[in-house]
Scaffold this active site. Sequence first.
Site, short mmCIF file in Angstrom:
data_model
loop_
_atom_site.label_atom_id
_atom_site.label_comp_id
_atom_site.label_asym_id
_atom_site.label_seq_id
_atom_site.Cartn_x
_atom_site.Cartn_y
_atom_site.Cartn_z
N ASP A 98 0.77 -1.33 0.39
CA ASP A 98 -0.24 -0.04 0.55
C ASP A 98 0.89 1.52 -0.13
O ASP A 98 1.96 0.96 -0.10
CB ASP A 98 -0.85 -0.20 1.24
CG ASP A 98 -0.39 -0.56 2.48
OD1 ASP A 98 0.52 0.43 2.45
OD2 ASP A 98 -1.21 -0.27 3.88
N ASP A 273 -7.17 -8.09 0.32
CA ASP A 273 -6.98 -7.72 1.21
C ASP A 273 -7.34 -7.38 2.36
O ASP A 273 -7.89 -7.16 2.31
CB ASP A 273 -5.19 -6.94 0.87
CG ASP A 273 -5.91 -5.52 1.66
OD1 ASP A 273 -5.27 -5.51 2.62
OD2 ASP A 273 -6.99 -5.65 1.12
#
Lengths: 382, 382
Positions: A98, A273
């Site tokens: 991320d 996720d």
Amino acid sequence: MSRPDASLPNHFELLATDSGARTGRLTTPHGVVRTPAFMPVGTAGAMKGIHWREIRDAGADIVLGNTYHLMLRPGAERIAALGGLQRFTGWGGPVLTDSGGFQVMSLSELRKVTESAVTFRSHIDGMKIELSPERAIEVQRLLGSDIAMQLDECVRLPAGRDDIERAMRLSLRWAERCRRAFESAPDGTMLFGIVQGGDVPELREASARALVDIGFHGYAIGGLAVGEPQEVMLKMIEATAPVLPSDRPRYLMGVGTPDDLLESVKRGVDMFDCVLPTRNGRHGVAYTRYGAVNLRNARHADDPRPLDKESGWPAARTYARAYLHHLVKSGETLGAMLLSEINIAYFQQLMAGMRAAIAQGTFEQFYAQTRADWARGDIAAR
Amino acid sequence: MSRPDASLPNHFELLATDSGARTGRLTTPHGVVRTPAFMPVGTAGAMKGIHWREIRDAGADIVLGNTYHLMLRPGAERIAALGGLQRFTGWGGPVLTDSGGFQVMSLSELRKVTESAVTFRSHIDGMKIELSPERAIEVQRLLGSDIAMQLDECVRLPAGRDDIERAMRLSLRWAERCRRAFESAPDGTMLFGIVQGGDVPELREASARALVDIGFHGYAIGGLAVGEPQEVMLKMIEATAPVLPSDRPRYLMGVGTPDDLLESVKRGVDMFDCVLPTRNGRHGVAYTRYGAVNLRNARHADDPRPLDKESGWPAARTYARAYLHHLVKSGETLGAMLLSEINIAYFQQLMAGMRAAIAQGTFEQFYAQTRADWARGDIAAR
């Protein structure tokens, strides 16, 4: 400021669609990811309570690393010198990172968002750190990410439309800066843009259109699974998916429960996720084909039966419920370890089932059977 | 009270001796134990941070379970109904259980020792529990122990000679009661007597002689490794070993460091147990052929080299020191998991090395080489 060239190589191959659901292959520098894919979250370079070989054995093709944690400790430059996350951790396979933005918002103190960057203090040592779109891309490159995410600003829901739109517009300007910063990235690595817009369908659609205009290897849907009802989340997927190019992967960030995964795949999402399988595993909850089972419950204390005697995962079909109950009640690390791997394996099994069904054109049957199994519930107490 | 019959079947086969050191095979209902043997400690039915298969892979033939913990939770009767510890835990191999006495002394509150029993309050729920020699044997039988230990009273050192002798004499009377209670035990299971006598050689010798007179399957040396210097511990072994029958196994309880193991095997000890490899693993310490390595040390932060590139254990020869350092500093469970298994594997490798050397009559060379490797110390920082 001129727009960067929108034509990016496509590493995604769509193999089959079945009503809204899709299955495909995403090729990264560290291997192929079969989609729909669930990415276990290795926050700070490790899965909590699971060996990397078990992640692989469970069927995961790709894992997620958190840029925020890794840039603070052990540091992105250090990981780069040690050969990137894949080599540093020994995982070896594909890694998506991320941008760090989400956790800056949720974990750090004294954060300040300006046009140029987000500034914050580390929750570890209080050091003041600036994360600009350009630095977010640089850090992810240092980490060796196969798939990097743009820096964005998430707004907590519920929020006013003005706030949502302001953050969405800022995220778009940051998307463009990230796209530009990514131009010198190594061949084969990818950058995903992130659709924002809170719970406002028109803003979601506008965000998606603008991102497609900039051009990314793939598109994420961000700012969801932050406490809103599932219905709202699914509506936002429905508002977004039709705008996204069908030949690029779609990633729903931070999601979710098995139910969320089933419903989102049905609506065309390719990647997910979530910390749920490991976090709930640490809290004594096992996911099985017949729903979630709370091993803390006293009904398991004398039960010699396994969680699911037909599971494909050894720990789910061999260990007695009585033993798992004992481990959880005693706070033994092994309990968290076993339930975390059982949960990761169940999530992977669910994804594998969806992939196979979509490939065979039987997704609707798979969907109905999965729902029926969940509704049947866990086996009765003895 | 008449003495029970001293002739007990012998399940130990002495294969070779090399000066004082011995190697042999102890046959239990759940498998053969190669000696000298190090038993990892699975306190409450689980190793902390290690899967059972890793214990087996590391080369351990037998593990230790703590009666005190298990009788309180999940309960001995429950474990019996679930098929005994071997089946309950899934370990499947030989299990030695302590009598519970040592942990009653160290963990519980309001303990009271009388001639008949020790009474205490559970540290979990405060329940008042009585543990007599007869109940200690019954509980261990319910747990399914391959090797049970007599109930004894340990005295903390330093202590006055009168206190030491009083506890030693009480332990002998309890030994006789345990021996009698064990008469109906399942075939093939064993009962070990425990030599007490603190740091007084004459008391140790007297205790050993009296136990041999009663007759046990094997003999333990208890009440050591409680803070006294290693020199004192070794003197007590030297005072005890000559009195014990050479055809029966000898078990030094709660020991120890690799150095303790080497010195004790040299003096004729066959079995050991200790929490050191897992406890120190949780605290960031790795045991290697070149001594103990503290992974918290900043010198490892950028070091891509493994702990020991020639180790027989995969995690010790593959993971970078930098990664282990990061995991330990970040408090990641995986760090404790990896270091615990690395340490258990090193302890097993040390025992395997001693067994092979004794069998070949090269124990003195092995001893010298092992000491030289430890003295060489860890590889230098880069």
